[in-house]
Design a protein around this motif. Structure first.
Motif, PDB file in Angstrom:
ATOM      1  N   TRP A  36     -22.475  15.308  27.482  1.00 12.01           N
ATOM      2  CA  TRP A  36     -22.479  16.660  26.938  1.00 12.01           C
ATOM      3  C   TRP A  36     -22.895  17.619  28.054  1.00 12.01           C
ATOM      4  N   PHE A  37     -22.190  18.736  28.108  1.00 14.55           N
ATOM      5  CA  PHE A  37     -22.488  19.811  29.038  1.00 14.55           C
ATOM      6  C   PHE A  37     -22.592  21.108  28.236  1.00 14.55           C
ATOM      7  N   ARG A  38     -23.139  22.138  28.851  1.00 14.45           N
ATOM      8  CA  ARG A  38     -23.171  23.441  28.202  1.00 14.45           C
ATOM      9  C   ARG A  38     -22.954  24.541  29.226  1.00 14.45           C
ATOM     10  N   GLN A  39     -22.434  25.645  28.732  1.00 10.26           N
ATOM     11  CA  GLN A  39     -22.085  26.746  29.632  1.00 10.26           C
ATOM     12  C   GLN A  39     -22.361  28.083  28.979  1.00 10.26           C
ATOM     13  N   VAL A  40     -23.019  28.931  29.735  1.00  9.13           N
ATOM     14  CA  VAL A  40     -23.264  30.311  29.342  1.00  9.13           C
ATOM     15  C   VAL A  40     -22.284  31.178  30.121  1.00  9.13           C
ATOM     16  N   PRO A  41     -21.741  32.220  29.512  1.00  9.39           N
ATOM     17  CA  PRO A  41     -20.778  33.079  30.225  1.00  9.39           C
ATOM     18  C   PRO A  41     -21.313  33.547  31.571  1.00  9.39           C
ATOM     19  N   GLY A  42     -20.487  33.392  32.590  1.00  8.59           N
ATOM     20  CA  GLY A  42     -20.862  33.840  33.915  1.00  8.59           C
ATOM     21  C   GLY A  42     -21.653  32.830  34.724  1.00  8.59           C
ATOM     22  N   LYS A  43     -21.924  31.683  34.111  1.00  2.00           N
ATOM     23  CA  LYS A  43     -22.695  30.654  34.815  1.00  2.00           C
ATOM     24  C   LYS A  43     -21.919  29.341  34.844  1.00  2.00           C
ATOM     25  N   GLU A  44     -22.391  28.426  35.676  1.00  2.00           N
ATOM     26  CA  GLU A  44     -21.731  27.132  35.770  1.00  2.00           C
ATOM     27  C   GLU A  44     -21.988  26.292  34.525  1.00  2.00           C
ATOM     28  N   ARG A  45     -21.115  25.330  34.351  1.00  2.00           N
ATOM     29  CA  ARG A  45     -21.280  24.387  33.248  1.00  2.00           C
ATOM     30  C   ARG A  45     -22.322  23.344  33.666  1.00  2.00           C
ATOM     31  N   ASP A  46     -23.386  23.246  32.883  1.00  2.00           N
ATOM     32  CA  ASP A  46     -24.519  22.392  33.237  1.00  2.00           C
ATOM     33  C   ASP A  46     -24.550  21.108  32.424  1.00  2.00           C
ATOM     34  N   PHE A  47     -24.987  20.063  33.079  1.00  2.00           N
ATOM     35  CA  PHE A  47     -25.153  18.771  32.422  1.00  2.00           C
ATOM     36  C   PHE A  47     -26.288  18.832  31.410  1.00  2.00           C
ATOM     37  N   VAL A  48     -26.082  18.171  30.269  1.00  2.00           N
ATOM     38  CA  VAL A  48     -27.113  18.089  29.235  1.00  2.00           C
ATOM     39  C   VAL A  48     -27.562  16.650  29.031  1.00  2.00           C
ATOM     40  N   SER A  49     -26.595  15.764  28.791  1.00  2.00           N
ATOM     41  CA  SER A  49     -26.950  14.394  28.460  1.00  2.00           C
ATOM     42  C   SER A  49     -25.733  13.501  28.626  1.00  2.00           C
ATOM     43  N   ALA A  50     -25.981  12.194  28.783  1.00  2.00           N
ATOM     44  CA  ALA A  50     -24.898  11.220  28.858  1.00  2.00           C
ATOM     45  C   ALA A  50     -25.339   9.920  28.208  1.00  2.00           C
ATOM     46  N   ILE A  51     -24.346   9.143  27.800  1.00  2.00           N
ATOM     47  CA  ILE A  51     -24.599   7.860  27.171  1.00  2.00           C
ATOM     48  C   ILE A  51     -23.612   6.840  27.710  1.00  2.00           C
ATOM     49  N   SER A  52     -24.077   5.621  27.889  1.00  2.00           N
ATOM     50  CA  SER A  52     -23.250   4.571  28.474  1.00  2.00           C
ATOM     51  C   SER A  52     -22.168   4.102  27.506  1.00  2.00           C
ATOM     52  N   TRP A  53     -21.282   3.253  27.999  1.00  2.00           N
ATOM     53  CA  TRP A  53     -20.163   2.756  27.202  1.00  2.00           C
ATOM     54  C   TRP A  53     -20.643   2.109  25.901  1.00  2.00           C
ATOM     55  N   SER A  54     -21.674   1.292  26.015  1.00  2.00           N
ATOM     56  CA  SER A  54     -22.163   0.562  24.848  1.00  2.00           C
ATOM     57  C   SER A  54     -23.146   1.372  24.014  1.00  2.00           C
ATOM     58  N   GLY A  55     -23.689   2.416  24.592  1.00  2.00           N
ATOM     59  CA  GLY A  55     -24.706   3.203  23.903  1.00  2.00           C
ATOM     60  C   GLY A  55     -26.118   2.739  24.185  1.00  2.00           C
ATOM     61  N   ASP A  56     -26.272   1.718  25.017  1.00  2.00           N
ATOM     62  CA  ASP A  56     -27.590   1.169  25.286  1.00  2.00           C
ATOM     63  C   ASP A  56     -28.426   2.021  26.227  1.00  2.00           C
ATOM     64  N   SER A  57     -27.758   2.835  27.028  1.00  2.00           N
ATOM     65  CA  SER A  57     -28.479   3.649  28.010  1.00  2.00           C
ATOM     66  C   SER A  57     -28.140   5.117  27.825  1.00  2.00           C
ATOM     67  N   THR A  58     -29.156   5.951  27.972  1.00  2.00           N
ATOM     68  CA  THR A  58     -28.973   7.401  27.862  1.00  2.00           C
ATOM     69  C   THR A  58     -29.639   8.115  29.032  1.00  2.00           C
ATOM     70  N   TYR A  59     -29.259   9.364  29.205  1.00  2.00           N
ATOM     71  CA  TYR A  59     -29.667  10.131  30.394  1.00  2.00           C
ATOM     72  C   TYR A  59     -29.700  11.590  29.980  1.00  2.00           C
ATOM     73  N   TYR A  60     -30.794  12.299  30.332  1.00  2.00           N
ATOM     74  CA  TYR A  60     -30.969  13.679  29.884  1.00  2.00           C
ATOM     75  C   TYR A  60     -31.352  14.599  31.024  1.00  2.00           C
ATOM     76  N   ALA A  61     -30.914  15.823  30.907  1.00  2.00           N
ATOM     77  CA  ALA A  61     -31.425  16.865  31.792  1.00  2.00           C
ATOM     78  C   ALA A  61     -32.870  17.154  31.415  1.00  2.00           C
ATOM     79  N   ASP A  62     -33.651  17.559  32.386  1.00  2.00           N
ATOM     80  CA  ASP A  62     -35.065  17.825  32.123  1.00  2.00           C
ATOM     81  C   ASP A  62     -35.255  18.900  31.057  1.00  2.00           C
ATOM     82  N   ALA A  63     -34.347  19.850  31.018  1.00  2.00           N
ATOM     83  CA  ALA A  63     -34.497  20.981  30.096  1.00  2.00           C
ATOM     84  C   ALA A  63     -34.421  20.579  28.629  1.00  2.00           C
ATOM     85  N   VAL A  64     -33.821  19.427  28.339  1.00  2.00           N
ATOM     86  CA  VAL A  64     -33.644  19.019  26.948  1.00  2.00           C
ATOM     87  C   VAL A  64     -34.360  17.722  26.619  1.00  2.00           C
TER      88      VAL A  64
END
Length: 123
Positions: A36-64
């Motif tokens: 998942w990414f998010r974008q505010v008008p006029g700014k770059e699209r920022d990473f939010v979170s990711a999940i592995s193929w199986s769902g066993d591993s997750t990864y988050y931006a510090d902000a969330v």
């Protein structure tokens, strides 16, 4: 090929919750890491979170971290983003994306993107 459609965005007050969904088409959904990414008008699209193929591993931006939870259901070909304790600074268009690479926050490593869903958090 994977097609992605996000849903679940809306207008909420600070402190409330939303759950975003991203429905995928295609037979190879379970072979992709999802992000998942998010974008505010006029700014770059920022990473939010990711999940592995199986769902066993997750990864988050510090902000969330600690407020958002990513999950997936490969049988339903859907990835979710549970967003709790929302803040006005979480206001953005949220995009889901599919990647052959794991644990990457780089937009260039994501091959397929949805059209986005708007999340607005009022103070």
């Amino acid at each position: 090929q994977v097609q992605l459609v996000e849903s679940g965005g809306g207008l909420v007050q600070a402190g409330e919750s939303l759950r975003l969904s991203c429905a995928a088409s295609g037979r190879t959904f379970s072979t992709y890491a999802m992000g998942w990414f998010r974008q505010v008008p006029g700014k770059e699209r920022d990473f939010v979170s990711a999940i592995s193929w199986s769902g066993d591993s997750t990864y988050y931006a510090d902000a969330v971290k600690g407020r958002f939870t990513i999950s997936r259901d490969n049988a339903k070909k859907t990835v979710y983003l549970q967003m709790n304790s929302l803040k006005p600074e979480d206001t953005a268009v949220y995009y889901c994306a599919a990647s052959r690479s794991w644990r990457t926050s780089r937009r260039a490593n994501y091959d397929y993107w949805g059209q986005g869903t708007q999340v607005t958090v009022s103070s």
